[in-house]
Write an enzyme that holds these catalytic residues in place. Structure first.
Site, PDB file in Angstrom:
ATOM      1  N   HIS A 429       0.608  12.336  70.631  1.00  0.00           N
ATOM      2  CA  HIS A 429       0.306  13.316  71.676  1.00  0.00           C
ATOM      3  C   HIS A 429       1.585  13.772  72.383  1.00  0.00           C
ATOM      4  O   HIS A 429       1.840  14.971  72.524  1.00  0.00           O
ATOM      5  CB  HIS A 429      -0.667  12.697  72.679  1.00  0.00           C
ATOM      6  CG  HIS A 429      -1.050  13.598  73.811  1.00  0.00           C
ATOM      7  ND1 HIS A 429      -2.275  14.216  73.890  1.00  0.00           N
ATOM      8  CD2 HIS A 429      -0.371  13.984  74.925  1.00  0.00           C
ATOM      9  CE1 HIS A 429      -2.339  14.945  74.996  1.00  0.00           C
ATOM     10  NE2 HIS A 429      -1.187  14.814  75.645  1.00  0.00           N
ATOM     11  N   GLU A 430       2.399  12.810  72.835  1.00  0.00           N
ATOM     12  CA  GLU A 430       3.620  13.177  73.553  1.00  0.00           C
ATOM     13  C   GLU A 430       4.603  13.887  72.636  1.00  0.00           C
ATOM     14  O   GLU A 430       5.310  14.801  73.067  1.00  0.00           O
ATOM     15  CB  GLU A 430       4.259  11.935  74.174  1.00  0.00           C
ATOM     16  CG  GLU A 430       3.390  11.219  75.194  1.00  0.00           C
ATOM     17  CD  GLU A 430       2.879  12.129  76.299  1.00  0.00           C
ATOM     18  OE1 GLU A 430       3.565  13.113  76.647  1.00  0.00           O
ATOM     19  OE2 GLU A 430       1.774  11.872  76.804  1.00  0.00           O
ATOM     20  N   HIS A 433       3.745  17.503  72.570  1.00  0.00           N
ATOM     21  CA  HIS A 433       4.330  18.272  73.667  1.00  0.00           C
ATOM     22  C   HIS A 433       5.781  18.613  73.362  1.00  0.00           C
ATOM     23  O   HIS A 433       6.244  19.719  73.653  1.00  0.00           O
ATOM     24  CB  HIS A 433       4.250  17.481  74.969  1.00  0.00           C
ATOM     25  CG  HIS A 433       2.876  17.406  75.560  1.00  0.00           C
ATOM     26  ND1 HIS A 433       2.063  18.504  75.711  1.00  0.00           N
ATOM     27  CD2 HIS A 433       2.173  16.351  76.061  1.00  0.00           C
ATOM     28  CE1 HIS A 433       0.920  18.142  76.267  1.00  0.00           C
ATOM     29  NE2 HIS A 433       0.960  16.843  76.485  1.00  0.00           N
ATOM     30  N   HIS A 439      -2.187  21.521  76.001  1.00  0.00           N
ATOM     31  CA  HIS A 439      -3.399  20.723  75.828  1.00  0.00           C
ATOM     32  C   HIS A 439      -4.545  21.539  75.244  1.00  0.00           C
ATOM     33  O   HIS A 439      -4.621  22.749  75.418  1.00  0.00           O
ATOM     34  CB  HIS A 439      -3.854  20.153  77.177  1.00  0.00           C
ATOM     35  CG  HIS A 439      -3.053  18.989  77.640  1.00  0.00           C
ATOM     36  ND1 HIS A 439      -2.765  18.759  78.963  1.00  0.00           N
ATOM     37  CD2 HIS A 439      -2.456  17.993  76.951  1.00  0.00           C
ATOM     38  CE1 HIS A 439      -2.039  17.661  79.063  1.00  0.00           C
ATOM     39  NE2 HIS A 439      -1.829  17.188  77.855  1.00  0.00           N
TER      40      HIS A 439
END
EC number: 3.4.24.-
Length: 785
Positions: A429-430, A433, A439
């Site tokens: 997830h990170e 980014h 998101h």
């Protein structure tokens, strides 16, 4: 002013979270409700042993689920670079030991999972990533496999207990080591809206203030608007941060993480345009702080956990973007936290001395001092801030430098906290980014209509809420196994537009990885002609021998890996291997004697382009400062008259305005590298480089000529006026008054009568005689004997 006051809430909702350099946070996973015991594991080789190069099957049972599972596995060498090494730091942050990471020491595998049917046949049900800790008759391994999109996490008893929270399910207390399995669906699903409200109330994140944007009379908005002191004219720059008290950091808990750079994400859903056509590798560095190291029994256990995490996360990147994640550098600290963080590693401190935001800033400063070309760096920690377990700067892939405004240090970095359940998902997830992903939309962001301004990724063009199904959901949850089609379009389009850099990604040829050259890892390393990823991945590849990683007879290249290869032969000279994406992006063609497409090339930054005046090339795009303001800010507020504030032309941060707004807004996003700035300079990672006065004169020649003409004209008029006035005075006869006769010598002073008491008054109040008159200015000089 009435329009501005009514428009500000909408502008805030559209712009306050527009920073490519914003930080996004991850929420701690839900409680693990049920855990299964993995039993009867068998490695299906003659000796039940494997090495790091073995292709094999492992079967096991989950008795409480009445399931028998088989994992078909092959070596995965993608995650370890040939030149990879680990360095161990002492309590003062100094390197006291450094060693290469030996590939043969790490049995890391990838493959697929199969479920046995009642008739004894095996049904493929998903993918698998495994790190074998022990082989033999009683094997132990950790990793993840999926069954019909439900992730099954395999951990050793010791690993599970190290991370176990009070609310997590208990497991049997045995002396011997064994394996446990829990599913994403075993994690209690909490009502997201209620959970987020409770978390937001205790969080330092400012994203909860987005609620006032829909109501101009909201108390927070009203007080901020009425009490703020702009201290500038209507042409001054109003930062949305100061205007609304919003932070550059946006919390995953709040549901918003940034903006896609003016692109309508609904238009790019599912599009892979911009992602590499042939496989590429993102080599990363990972540092572990003292809290993370202290959560393991020894260095090897911590190292193995990290490798297993990267191994698991890399799978979704390969499938979605044709990019694998490889580990190049690993920095391990001592398990004892220093009382005071050393100057060389200020991010290494006890949990109670900083929060996750401060760690990201300190780690970014440290990353800027490292001399490497890694795609990004991740800090592993065991220090959550409340429920926040991850934090990342958005869109900073390939950014090796550090920039900031004093309070924020921005670089290609993120922070991941070791959690109970879904640790690799937080890392994925990170990293998303870092690749530029916002998101997925959820009920909260959909209620604010944020999908309309591309501040979140909608499920599809007709449905907003992605319902927590994908990796970029603001919080972890069940059945999260892949990136959403919208995120795929989000990242691929960002890479294709160069709004997120990709120059650090390695072509899949002669790649140096942590594990050394290994046939079957899908990466063409030194000594290999080709590597199609092992026998299970190669299939009927006509060019590459899967077992030897050498070309088959008559082949000189591999169509699956080389852009200038057709039917195992070099493509003819002139064959377009990388098409032009615009006037400033040059197309590349094959040479006829190589399978590699030439490096991507662009027209020189600053070269004029397009039919409209003011457009120049920047990072391969035909653009301008005004054009970027229109595409980024104008698309969000639906105003085609948006333009860059001219008084801030030396800044490389987008500061835009429009006639309807009246004031300049700083939206915390940088102009593209190569955009003109200042006096002949060009933007580079948010800074204006190369500006000088001579270039400013050349760039503003018309203005300089106009000012020079105006000033010159004033000087000529002034000279003429002086000459005319001089001539007029010369014609005027000056008549002097008649000379007075010499009045004789000065009279003697009067007798001293004491102090002078006041104007025209002598001692005892007697009026004194005034002094004799002084000779007039036109009298002749008087001689004195």
């Amino acid at each position: 002013m009435r329009f501005l006051k009514s428009a500000l809430p909408f502008v805030a909702s559209a712009l306050s979270l527009l920073s490519v350099q914003a930080a996004a946070r991850s929420q701690e996973p839900s409680a693990i409700q049920h855990v299964s015991i993995l039993e009867h594991a068998v490695i299906n080789t003659p000796s039940h042993e494997v090495d790091h190069l073995t292709d094999f099957d492992v079967t096991f049972e989950l008795p409480d689920k009445h399931q028998t599972i088989k994992l078909e596995l092959e070596p995965n060498h993608d995650i370890l670079a040939d030149d990879a090494y680990v360095q161990y730091l002492d309590a003062e942050g100094n390197v006291h030991r450094e060693e290469p990471i030996q590939r043969h020491e790490h049995k890391v595998f990838k493959g697929r999972s199969l479920l046995r049917r009642d008739n004894g046949l095996w049904r493929p049900v998903g993918w698998a990533r495994v790190y074998v800790q022990r082989d033999g008759s009683k094997p132990l391994f950790e990793g993840v496999f999926s069954i019909d999109n439900d992730n099954h996490h395999v951990e050793l008893k010791s690993t599970y207990l190290q991370k176990k929270r009070v609310e997590d399910a208990s497991i049997p207390d045995r002396k011997d080591e064994y394996m446990v399995v829990y599913r994403d669906s075993d994690m209690i699903r909490q009502v997201r809206s209620e959970l987020k409200r409770s978390l937001i109330s205790s969080s330092s994140c400012q994203a909860e203030k987005l609620g006032f944007n829909s109501d101009p009379q909201h108390p927070i908005f009203r007080s901020e608007f009425q009490d703020m002191d702009l201290g500038m004219s209507s042409y001054g720059s109003m930062s949305l941060n100061s205007l609304f008290g919003l932070s550059k950091r946006q919390s995953d808990i709040g549901g918003v993480s940034g903006n896609a750079g003016g692109v309508n994400l609904a238009q790019t859903i599912g599009s892979t345009s911009g992602c590499p056509k042939t496989k590429q590798v993102a080599l990363v560095g990972i540092a572990a702080d003292c809290s993370f190291r202290a959560s393991f029994d020894n260095d090897d256990a911590a190292k193995q956990w990290i490798i297993n995490m990267v191994n698991s996360a890399s799978d979704v990147y390969e499938k979605s973007f044709n990019i694998s994640i490889g580990l190049r550098n690993l920095t391990m600290t001592d398990k004892t936290c220093p009382e005071t963080a050393p100057a060389s590693t200020q991010w290494n401190m006890p949990c109670d001395q900083s929060n996750i935001t401060q760690r990201l800033n300190l780690f970014s400063q440290w990353r800027g001092q490292q001399s490497d070309d890694n795609a990004y760096w991740t800090l592993m920690s065991n220090c959550p801030t409340g429920s926040e377990v991850g934090l990342a700067w958005l869109g900073q892939l390939c950014n090796t430098e550090v920039t900031g405004d004093g309070s924020n240090s921005v670089s290609g970095t993120n922070v991941v906290v070791r959690v109970s359940g879904g640790g690799w998902q937080v890392f994925a997830h990170e990293s998303g980014h870092t690749f530029g992903a916002v998101h997925d939309c959820d009920s909260m962001t959909c209620a604010q209509n944020l999908e309309a301004s591309s501040q979140c990724c909608p499920y599809n063009r007709g449905t907003c809420d992605a319902n927590g199904k994908y990796i970029m959901n603001p919080s972890t949850g069940a059945d999260i196994t892949a990136f959403s089609p919208c995120t795929i379009g989000n990242i691929c389009s960002a890479l294709g537009r160069n709004s997120v850099k990709s120059s650090c990604l390695s072509d899949n040829r002669n790649v140096v990885t942590y594990t050394g050259s290994q046939c079957g890892n899908g990466i063409v390393e030194a000594g290999e002609d080709c590597d199609c990823g092992g026998e299970s991945s190669c299939g009927d590849n006509p060019c590459c021998d899967a077992k030897t990683c050498k070309f088959k007879s008559g082949a000189v290249c591999d169509d699956a890996n080389d852009s200038c290869c057709s039917q195992c032969q070099f493509s003819p000279a002139g064959t377009v291997c990388r098409a032009s994406l615009g006037e400033c992006d040059l197309q590349e063609t094959c040479t006829g004697n190589s399978s590699t497409c030439p490096a991507d090339s662009f027209k020189k930054d600053g070269e004029k382009c397009g039919d409209t005046s003011g457009l120049t090339c920047a990072s391969g795009q035909c653009t301008s400062r005004d054009y970027q303001c229109r595409t980024v800010m104008g698309s969000l507020i639906h105003d085609n008259n948006t333009y860059a504030c001219p008084q801030f032309d030396s800044s490389c941060e987008l500061i835009c305005t429009s006639p309807s707004l009246g004031s300049c807004f700083s939206i915390n996003q940088n102009f593209l590298d190569g955009t003109p700035c200042g006096s002949g300079g060009y933007c580079h990672n948010g800074r204006c480089d190369g500006s000088n006065f001579g270039s400013w004169v050349e760039q503003h020649k018309n203005l300089v000529i106009g000012v020079a003409c105006g000033v010159g004209g004033l000087l000529v008029l002034s000279i003429l006026w002086c000459m005319i006035n001089r001539c007029r005075r010369a014609r005027t006869v000056v008549k002097r008054p008649p000379m007075r006769p010499w009045p004789g010598p000065m009279p003697p002073p009067p007798p001293q009568m004491g102090q002078w008491a006041g104007p025209n008054r002598g001692y005892q109040g007697l009026r004194a005689e005034p002094p004799p008159p002084y000779p007039g200015p036109y009298q002749s000089a008087t001689r004195y004997a």
